[in-house]
Design an enzyme around this catalytic site. Sequence first.
Site, PDB file in Angstrom:
ATOM      1  CG  ASP A 620      -1.833   1.049   1.299  1.00  0.00           C
ATOM      2  OD1 ASP A 620      -1.663   1.991   0.652  1.00  0.00           O
ATOM      3  OD2 ASP A 620      -2.953   0.792   1.979  1.00  0.00           O
ATOM      4  CG  HIS A 621       3.071   4.004  -3.097  1.00  0.00           C
ATOM      5  ND1 HIS A 621       3.879   4.688  -2.239  1.00  0.00           N
ATOM      6  CD2 HIS A 621       3.812   4.310  -4.397  1.00  0.00           C
ATOM      7  CE1 HIS A 621       5.012   5.032  -2.923  1.00  0.00           C
ATOM      8  NE2 HIS A 621       4.864   4.870  -4.231  1.00  0.00           N
TER       9      HIS A 621
END
Length: 648
Positions: A620-621
């Site tokens: 998850d950036h």
Amino acid sequence: MSSQTITVPDIGGAEGVEVIEICVAVGDTVEAEQSLIVIETDKATVDVPCPAAGKITDIKLSVGDKVSEGDVIGELAGEGSAAAPEPAAEPAPAPVAEAPAAPAAAAPVATSTSAGNTVVPEGVEDAEVIEVSIAVGDVIEEGDTVAVLETDKATVDVPATSGGKVTAVKISVGDKLSSDDVVADLEVSGGAAPAAEAAPAPAAAPVPVAEAPAAPAVSAEPVASVSTVPDGADDAEVIEVLVAVGDTISEGDDLAVLETDKATVEVPANAAGKVTAVKIAVGDKLSSGDVVVELEGSAPAAAAPAPAAAAPQASAPAPVAAPAKAVQPAPEHAGVKNELFSKSTEVYAGPAVRTHARDLGVDLADVKATGPRGRILKEDVDNYVKNLVKTAKAGGTAKVTDGAGIPPMPKHDFAKFGEVETVAMSKIQKLTAMNMHRNWLHIPAVTQFDDADITDLEAFRKGLKAEAEKRGVKLTPLPFLLKACAAALKAEKKFNASLGNDGESVVYKKYVNIGIAADTPVGLLVPVIKDVDKKGLWELAEEANALIKKARDGKLSPSDMQGGCFTISSLGAMGGTGFTPIVNAPEVAILGVSKAQMKPIWNGKEFEPRNMLPLALSYDHRVINGADCGKFFTYLVSVISDVRRLLL
Ligand code: COA
């Protein structure tokens, strides 16, 4: 000028009722019936009206005070006796409910007729049928709901005007009905015939509506007309009085709000004129025909008590002992809109609120009610809309299934091109689909790839095979991967985290729980091994075996699948060189494992055959940056490639 102490009237025996509003101030000139204070009981919000016109000289209460019957509200300086605002001939204005007027036209009358019908009562005009509540064969009684109509003001239950067995239903949803339209044919076994047929006498002398002043009846009294509660009401509580003495009203204006067990309804005026007396008070119980207000300026009607001749029901003599109400002959409810009794049981709201909601396109079922007994107020609808606007401005919360604003997928007719078989998805499949879609839409994920050299790991694992068999454990690469991931999660804490519920914080976990994506007959399930960092290889292998079996046997409990920090999805046994796994929220990363293959790896001098395990790490950036991933992944690969590092 006389002075009068105003006290709290009979409030149904309630005690210690909270004052929620003071509507007047010292020095105010008030009309009779004007609201002085508003109190809130467990049943209703009640306006306490002023008993007479005058000037407020003192107020003894404040908001928040608790009052009971007889408590002093304040002092009123009036022009005359405040206790007798009504003409002497009508000394009992308050307890209207105790003196029901003769419901002449509505009462069933014995008849020998064996066939009859039930019709739409008076006052209804061009209202749409939104529900038909009876069917052929039903046995109904007078007053039973036969249909639900929708007018511009309310959703209205249509009560049967006669009882009997339904032999034909004459209406359908969508029909537009008016008074006297036949709703159903009935077989009446010596019972009641329709009121209109059975009581012709009163029908011959209807109370003229306001526009007919030229037709005076018996009396020349200044009380020209009354407005009454329309048909269908039975013991409905007055929760609001909307008019005061001196008001000039038009036909159809709302006079009061009643509360039945089914709905809150507004009582419209059935005549125009100037209000000379308000005959009801908050808390009164009203039924059809009860007088709400007396009017001046409308066409007069007979002033005598209900004449027996006009209402020849043996069972319902005119209540001559109740002069306050029996000043008119049975009013026939001419011109009265029968708009009581909304059938809607899902929501509790008055017609005006319903109209308001409809105008705004609001489904009242979505609105949080703040009114007494869960009644939806107009402000509730407005607040609902305000919140929607606010939410939309803040980015909205579109449903995942809506595609968050993405145009919907077109529908396809697959059978057009050949034979097909449609199989319903299992509950788990549907849940997985929903979760995947949600995670896909919410999480800006990046996938990074790398290969781990598992030549040594595989040699080690194979060396343990005999021992594993002895232990009765299947030892695949999975427990090694679990161990390696636990070490990496401890080393790079951003991977052992979740985005906070507020979306503005990161929750770091001090425990290391890892989920294993398992293919099962009912779909994909992810059992979670707890405290992986604290467990040895054999323990992990045993637990993984047991949980995977449980998953495939359909025996996982919810707790077996909760609390994960990270997930391993291994398609290694199936093949493939790589795939991009979808992050399993609220976790922030997932490892995809593909099939290991022997590859020629350059060792600096020559190509060497090494067993390479393809790995894909999606993250998850929002929580993890590329550099964080680089560190985590490099460490993970190094540990998998040389499991001795786990000892360091
Ligand atoms: N490369 C080569 N062989 C592999 C391997 C890999 N990456 N991973 C496992 N194998 C081998 C195992 O060693 C075993 O062989 P062996 O008996 O000779 O030792 C064989 O493949 C079967 O392993 P499996 O029974 O699948 O066990 P596992 O521990 O590797 O995997 C699960 C267990 C539950 C993860 C797996 O069975 C499963 O269901 N995977 C599906 C995951 C999935 O659907 N994910 C969603 C993708 S989007």
